[in-house]
Design a protein around this motif. Structure first.
Motif, PDB file in Angstrom:
ATOM      1  N   GLY A   6       0.805  -1.226   0.000  1.00 43.07           N
ATOM      2  CA  GLY A   6       0.000   0.000   0.000  1.00 43.07           C
ATOM      3  C   GLY A   6       0.833   1.269   0.000  1.00 43.07           C
ATOM      4  N   LEU A   7       2.143   1.142   0.251  1.00 42.68           N
ATOM      5  CA  LEU A   7       3.019   2.330   0.220  1.00 42.68           C
ATOM      6  C   LEU A   7       3.544   2.541  -1.205  1.00 42.68           C
ATOM      7  CD1 LEU A   7       5.117   1.778   3.453  1.00 42.68           C
ATOM      8  CD2 LEU A   7       3.635   3.737   3.003  1.00 42.68           C
ATOM      9  N   SER A   8       3.993   3.744  -1.494  1.00 42.45           N
ATOM     10  CA  SER A   8       4.571   4.002  -2.829  1.00 42.45           C
ATOM     11  C   SER A   8       5.825   3.142  -2.986  1.00 42.45           C
ATOM     12  CB  SER A   8       4.935   5.473  -2.962  1.00 42.45           C
ATOM     13  OG  SER A   8       6.087   5.738  -2.175  1.00 42.45           O
ATOM     14  N   PRO A   9       6.132   2.729  -4.224  1.00 45.01           N
ATOM     15  CA  PRO A   9       7.349   1.920  -4.425  1.00 45.01           C
ATOM     16  C   PRO A   9       8.593   2.613  -3.875  1.00 45.01           C
ATOM     17  CG  PRO A   9       6.017   1.953  -6.429  1.00 45.01           C
ATOM     18  CD  PRO A   9       5.358   2.908  -5.471  1.00 45.01           C
ATOM     19  N   ALA A  10       8.651   3.942  -3.985  1.00 49.14           N
ATOM     20  CA  ALA A  10       9.849   4.658  -3.513  1.00 49.14           C
ATOM     21  C   ALA A  10       9.982   4.531  -1.997  1.00 49.14           C
ATOM     22  CB  ALA A  10       9.773   6.123  -3.923  1.00 49.14           C
ATOM     23  N   LEU A  11       8.865   4.715  -1.291  1.00 54.46           N
ATOM     24  CA  LEU A  11       8.935   4.612   0.177  1.00 54.46           C
ATOM     25  C   LEU A  11       9.186   3.162   0.608  1.00 54.46           C
ATOM     26  CD1 LEU A  11       8.892   6.014   2.894  1.00 54.46           C
ATOM     27  CD2 LEU A  11       6.403   6.011   2.846  1.00 54.46           C
ATOM     28  N   GLN A  12       8.614   2.241  -0.128  1.00 52.46           N
ATOM     29  CA  GLN A  12       8.886   0.822   0.172  1.00 52.46           C
ATOM     30  C   GLN A  12      10.389   0.559   0.087  1.00 52.46           C
ATOM     31  OE1 GLN A  12       6.704  -2.218  -1.831  1.00 52.46           O
ATOM     32  NE2 GLN A  12       4.742  -1.176  -1.673  1.00 52.46           N
ATOM     33  N   HIS A  47       0.518   5.471   7.009  1.00 52.01           N
ATOM     34  CA  HIS A  47       0.531   4.028   6.789  1.00 52.01           C
ATOM     35  C   HIS A  47       0.512   3.274   8.130  1.00 52.01           C
ATOM     36  CE1 HIS A  47       1.308   0.307   4.701  1.00 52.01           C
ATOM     37  NE2 HIS A  47       2.286   0.051   5.541  1.00 52.01           N
ATOM     38  N   GLY A  48       1.209   3.822   9.104  1.00 49.73           N
ATOM     39  CA  GLY A  48       1.234   3.202  10.435  1.00 49.73           C
ATOM     40  C   GLY A  48      -0.172   3.060  11.001  1.00 49.73           C
ATOM     41  N   HIS A  49      -0.994   4.063  10.772  1.00 49.91           N
ATOM     42  CA  HIS A  49      -2.374   4.013  11.255  1.00 49.91           C
ATOM     43  C   HIS A  49      -3.173   2.932  10.540  1.00 49.91           C
ATOM     44  CE1 HIS A  49      -3.049   6.933  14.308  1.00 49.91           C
ATOM     45  NE2 HIS A  49      -2.159   7.719  13.724  1.00 49.91           N
ATOM     46  N   LYS A  50      -2.994   2.896   9.224  1.00 48.74           N
ATOM     47  CA  LYS A  50      -3.730   1.889   8.439  1.00 48.74           C
ATOM     48  C   LYS A  50      -3.303   0.486   8.856  1.00 48.74           C
ATOM     49  CE  LYS A  50      -4.121   4.546   4.239  1.00 48.74           C
ATOM     50  NZ  LYS A  50      -3.324   4.764   3.059  1.00 48.74           N
ATOM     51  N   TRP A  51      -1.996   0.316   9.023  1.00 50.03           N
ATOM     52  CA  TRP A  51      -1.456  -0.997   9.404  1.00 50.03           C
ATOM     53  C   TRP A  51      -2.029  -1.423  10.759  1.00 50.03           C
ATOM     54  CZ3 TRP A  51       0.704  -5.163   7.572  1.00 50.03           C
ATOM     55  CH2 TRP A  51       1.358  -6.049   8.434  1.00 50.03           C
TER      56      TRP A  51
END
Ligand code: TRH
Length: 378
Positions: free
Chosen positions: A316-322, A355-359
């Motif tokens: 769910g994160l952008s490829p760059a942030l991944q 993302h931390g919240h979603k996770w």
């Protein structure tokens, strides 16, 4: 047996090293004792490890703490101990022979669980809930695997944990008050980082990056194994209570906190470095960006475990942030320069935070370990 008529529980814990074994067992014991109609006994071979994560004046062979009967597990285990209705053998710690024999003597055999270490690897789903039969006594033991999918045992999460976190964060005064309790007054716009980890040569690059950072960094270090690595790089002998200021960095060594206050620390910080198993789980419930120092194992097999988690976590994160998070976690665990990956992650911190919240929300929807283990009792 249902959750309502569960009565007695025995949890056995051997402290191998560090605080993860007792950390998990103590959390499990406390939650059972507070949230379920149970009488919980915790057998632990090192009382000092418990006192570290739950400072208290306990020293006797047997005492009540937080509604849990804490008992010292001596090598010559008292053969007269009557086994409980439910027995949790944490991390394959091997129950005393006399206790096993007494389990066999019971009219109804206890529900016996081996609580395993947490892993996000695929094989866990196939092993969770498997039964094995004791070769001589014929007693059944269930392998109970924590995990991050519905086909595993889930993660420990107290019933009111997320509500308490949200209440804490709803009012900035709570954070200020908590930091004041730690004798810290953060400056405006300071990035607050908690740092709990093992010895790590990668800390050199991180400290240098923070010293030169355009954003001021406040780094809170609970006195732990990472401290000598910090001292080594800074050429200091910092101890609990000491502070070091250099460039944009303000680093403070704080005392080891109670588990409850450690949660607050994770909530109060912007980014958390955590390690092992239990703090790793708590960082996920804190829903902040975190960097995991995994417990190192022989032949680097811990990196397989780390990547298995990343595979799920990064969805769910952008490829760059991944890529940046993967690089940061890998470099941190390999003890190599992580300045570029840190800067890249920081530049996208808002997305990491969201993302931390979603996770956390998706994990929370899967249920929790204690209700799952209670439900697995006949
Ligand atoms: O101490 P750890 O490195 O424990 C490890 C791992 O569990 C590993 O998988 C296991 O094999 C090994 O032990 C034997 O990290 P962990 O799991 O995070 O445990 C630390 C505990 O300490 C956790 O319960 C949180 C608690 N803690 C506090 O209560 N106060 C503090 O200030 C800090 C920093 C931690």
């Amino acid at each position: 047996m249902t959750a309502n008529d569960l009565k007695t529980w025995d949890i056995f814990c051997r402290v191998i090293d560090n605080y993860g074994d007792i950390g998990v067992c103590w959390r499990l014991a406390r939650q059972l004792a507070h949230e379920y109609p149970t009488q919980v006994r915790l057998w632990v071979d090192e009382l000092d490890a418990l006192i570290k994560i739950w400072p208290s004046a306990i020293s006797a062979d047997q005492q009540l703490l937080e509604k849990v009967e804490v008992c010292v597990w001596h090598e010559n285990f008292d053969a007269a101990v009557e086994p409980a209705d439910v027995v949790v053998e944490a991390f394959a710690c091997n129950l005393p022979d006399s206790y096993l024999t007494a389990m066999k003597r019971r009219a109804i055999a206890p529900n016996w669980f081996n609580l395993e270490y947490l892993s996000a690897e695929d094989w866990v789903e196939g092993c969770h809930g498997l039964l094995s039969m004791h070769p001589q006594l014929g007693l059944k033991k269930m392998f109970f695997f924590p995990g991050i999918t519905t086909k595993t045992g889930g993660l420990i999460k107290e019933a009111r944990l997320l509500e308490e976190r949200d209440q804490f964060l709803a009012n900035p005064a709570n954070r200020a008050e908590f930091l004041e309790y730690l004798e810290i007054k953060p400056a405006e716009n300071q990035l607050i980082v908690s740092l709990f980890g093992y010895e790590n040569t990668a800390i050199a690059s991180l400290l240098d990056t923070w010293i030169q950072s355009p954003t001021p960094v406040l780094c809170l270090v609970p006195a732990s194994k990472v401290l000598p690595s910090i001292n080594n790089h800074l050429g200091k002998a910092l101890n609990q209570g000491d502070e070091h200021k250099q460039g944009s960095l303000r680093l403070k060594v704080i005392p080891f906190l109670t588990q409850t206050n450690y949660d607050r620390l994770l909530w109060a910080c912007d980014i958390n470095f955590i390690r092992g198993e239990d703090s790793f789980v708590r960082a996920q419930w804190a829903a902040k960006p975190f960097i995991w120092h995994i417990y190192p194992q022989d032949e680097g097999i811990h990196m397989i475990k780390l990547d298995a988690f990343l595979q799920d976590y990064l969805k769910g994160l952008s490829p760059a942030l991944q890529r940046s998070i993967t690089a940061l976690w890998h470099e941190w665990n390999q003890g190599v320069d992580c300045s570029n990956s840190w800067n890249a992650c920081l530049a996208d911190r808002q997305n990491w935070q969201q993302h931390g919240h979603k996770w956390c929300k998706s994990l929370s929807s899967l249920g929790d370990l204690v209700s799952n283990i209670v439900r697995s009792c006949d």
